[in-house]
Design an enzyme around this catalytic site. Structure first.
Site, PDB file in Angstrom:
ATOM      1  CG  HIS A  92      -0.314   0.397   2.414  1.00  0.00           C
ATOM      2  ND1 HIS A  92      -0.300  -0.690   3.402  1.00  0.00           N
ATOM      3  CD2 HIS A  92      -0.088   1.341   3.071  1.00  0.00           C
ATOM      4  CE1 HIS A  92       0.204  -0.256   4.475  1.00  0.00           C
ATOM      5  NE2 HIS A  92       0.559   1.059   4.297  1.00  0.00           N
ATOM      6  CG  ASP A 123      -0.144  -3.899   2.746  1.00  0.00           C
ATOM      7  OD1 ASP A 123       0.336  -3.415   1.910  1.00  0.00           O
ATOM      8  OD2 ASP A 123      -0.336  -3.299   3.920  1.00  0.00           O
ATOM      9  CB  SER A 201       2.806   1.887   5.976  1.00  0.00           C
ATOM     10  OG  SER A 201       1.798   1.998   6.950  1.00  0.00           O
TER      11      SER A 201
END
Length: 526
Positions: A92, A123, A201
């Site tokens: 992402h 992911d 992230s």
């Protein structure tokens, strides 16, 4: 009171002697810890050099206007250098990325990067940098093993609020299957209590100097504080191994839907013994490898040698349980596994080949990234396939704001006769579609009395139509009727009036699209 570490006044009282002994022990421990602390600091500095900040310019498609892109956004994330001069991060972080740059800790220069491997369901993404000088002074971090529960781990990344590297610590509190927010997949995940914020992230979770996870999401519930989730080593290794042959097949499926058997009555009618537990097979997909092997009513007792409990969990580590899909997720597409079932009161051991799952098993296609939306315009009516990208255009509250029919379709299984739904998204007002100007988000079930199987066959039905009128109906009997010849005649003017580049998405009628082999990427990470 004493002349050296080994000289003690013999006139000391017993308690004074004991105190002196403790002081000496502390001094000795201090002398021992100084080099250890220095070594720990040096190790942290080496790790920091391999933590990467990622800058992504992302322009996602506008599924309300499928021929256009939304405004580009600037996104930041984190990553880590792994073997072969590659960078491991979240999918992402770089999804829909048209321009990606990377930057080392302590450096001002940014380098252009590109995506080599991406797994949206896990992911995870792997980036490369063409300029090899970028990796000078970095050290490839190895993938380690998942720590035990309550063991401390360290999270490295670049969260919002500053430009420098942030290091936080927490403990591993839980490991089990979770829904991954990025693609709504269901895989193993680790939970930690370290602070995780946007920008973290893709950053690594470190234990013993090795990567034991990749940060992916935080729990934003008001009842939870400092709860974050990471992609564990078993998922990371699966993606890296899967991509080793140059193609990404993803995680395999068993091809069946199961139900818990915690009800004593359910176990009784299934003919289970008191010492038997398992998962009840309630559906076997006709196009799966399990078709003809598993049957409705089978009770899955073991998968790949792992006993399945009545709540559909397996013990993957002593006293730690997770969903039985764990036994499947550790394999690859095409692998064959043993499945023990109870059928008609008898135990049988079957062999099932694990297949590659389709984009979706329901009538709503799963969310897609890095691809152009499909659309088809006929008589000024914009038609699209129903997918999660469209549903999520209603914003973070899509669960309550998206049309009810769309949400209901998420729980309806697709089959050979009805693979996906077609939506009349909106009407571009023109003379040909007078009377329908306010129609929108309307699901088409039939065209001239023939059922709609999927989006491509629907578009071909209109494209090849030879009748004077096209009559489209929904499941309640409401109709939209358009004159075919006039629709074709007015089409160029409608496209010109609304500044639409083409009457359908690129490659819609290509053989590759017809075979379901993929769709056209709209961006490049070069």
């Amino acid at each position: 009171m004493f002349a050296g570490p080994n000289i003690v006044n013999k006139n000391f009282k017993e308690e004074e002697y004991e105190m002196a002994r403790k002081i000496l022990a502390v001094l000795a421990l201090g002398l021992f810890l100084v080099p250890l602390a220095h070594a720990d600091t040096a190790e942290i500095e080496r790790i920091k050099r391999s933590i990467i900040k990622i800058y992504t310019t992302a322009a996602a498609p506008d599924y309300f206007n499928p021929w256009a892109l939304l405004n580009a956004k600037q996104l930041n994330g984190s990553g880590a250098v792994i073997a072969d001069n590659r960078i491991l991060t979240n999918a992402h972080v770089v999804a829909n990325g048209s321009y990606i740059q990377v930057q080392r800790h302590g450096d001002a220069k940014k380098y252009r990067a590109r995506v080599d491997v991406i797994s949206h369901e896990a992911d995870l993404a792997v980036l490369s940098v063409d300029d090899e000088s970028f990796f000078e002074g970095t050290r490839a971090l190895r993938i380690g093993d998942l720590p035990e529960l309550q063991q401390e781990v360290t999270v490295y990344g670049y969260p919002i609020g500053g430009k420098s590297l942030s290091i936080t610590r927490g403990v591993l509190s839980r490991v089990e299957h979770q829904y991954y927010a990025h693609a709504d997949s269901y895989l193993m995940a680790g939970q930690i209590d370290a602070a995780i914020n946007p920008g973290n992230s893709g950053g690594p979770v470190i234990s013993g100097g090795r990567i034991v996870g990749v940060v992916m999401q935080a729990n934003t519930s008001q009842r939870a504080e400092n709860l974050g989730y990471f992609v564990p080593p078993i998922v990371i290794r699966h993606v890296l191994e899967d991509a080793g042959d140059g193609s990404h097949d993803g995680f395999p499926e068993l091809g069946a839907v199961t139900q818990n058997m915690e009800s004593p009555s359910m176990r009784a009618i299934a003919g289970l013994e008191d010492d038997q537990e398992g998962a009840l097979v309630v559906r076997v997909f006709e196009d799966s490898k399990a078709a003809g092997v598993l049957k409705l009513g089978d009770v899955i007792l073991e998968v790949d040698g792992m006993e399945v409990a009545e709540d559909r969990t397996v013990e993957w580590r002593p006293n730690q349980r997770t969903n039985y899909h764990f036994a499947i997720d550790r394999h690859h597409v095409g692998d064959k596994i043993k499945v023990k079932v109870a059928r008609d009161g008898e135990e049988q051991t079957l062999e099932v080949e694990l297949g590659k799952p389709p984009l979706s098993r329901t009538l709503v296609l799963a969310e897609q990234y890095d691809e152009l939306p499909q659309y088809y315009i006929y008589g000024g009516v914009v038609f699209v396939p129903l997918n999660m990208n469209l549903i999520k255009r209603w914003g973070s509250s899509w669960h309550s704001k998206a049309p009810v029919d769309f949400l209901h379709a998420r729980s309806q299984w697709a089959d050979a006769d009805r693979k996906e739904l077609v939506v009349a998204l909106k009407v571009l007002p023109a003379a040909i579609n007078l009377g329908y100007h306010d129609w929108k988000n309307w699901i088409v079930e039939q065209v001239n009395g023939k059922p709609v199987r999927d989006f491509l066959s629907f578009a071909r039905m209109l494209e090849d139509n030879s009748e004077a009128f096209v009559r489209m109906e929904d499941d309640a009997g409401y109709m939209m009727v358009l004159e075919h010849e006039e629709a074709s005649r007015q089409q160029p003017l409608i496209l010109e009036t609304y500044h639409i580049p083409a009457r359908h998405s690129p490659g819609l009628f290509d053989s590759s699209a017809a075979a379901g082999k993929g769709r056209t990427p709209h961006t490049s990470a070069l």
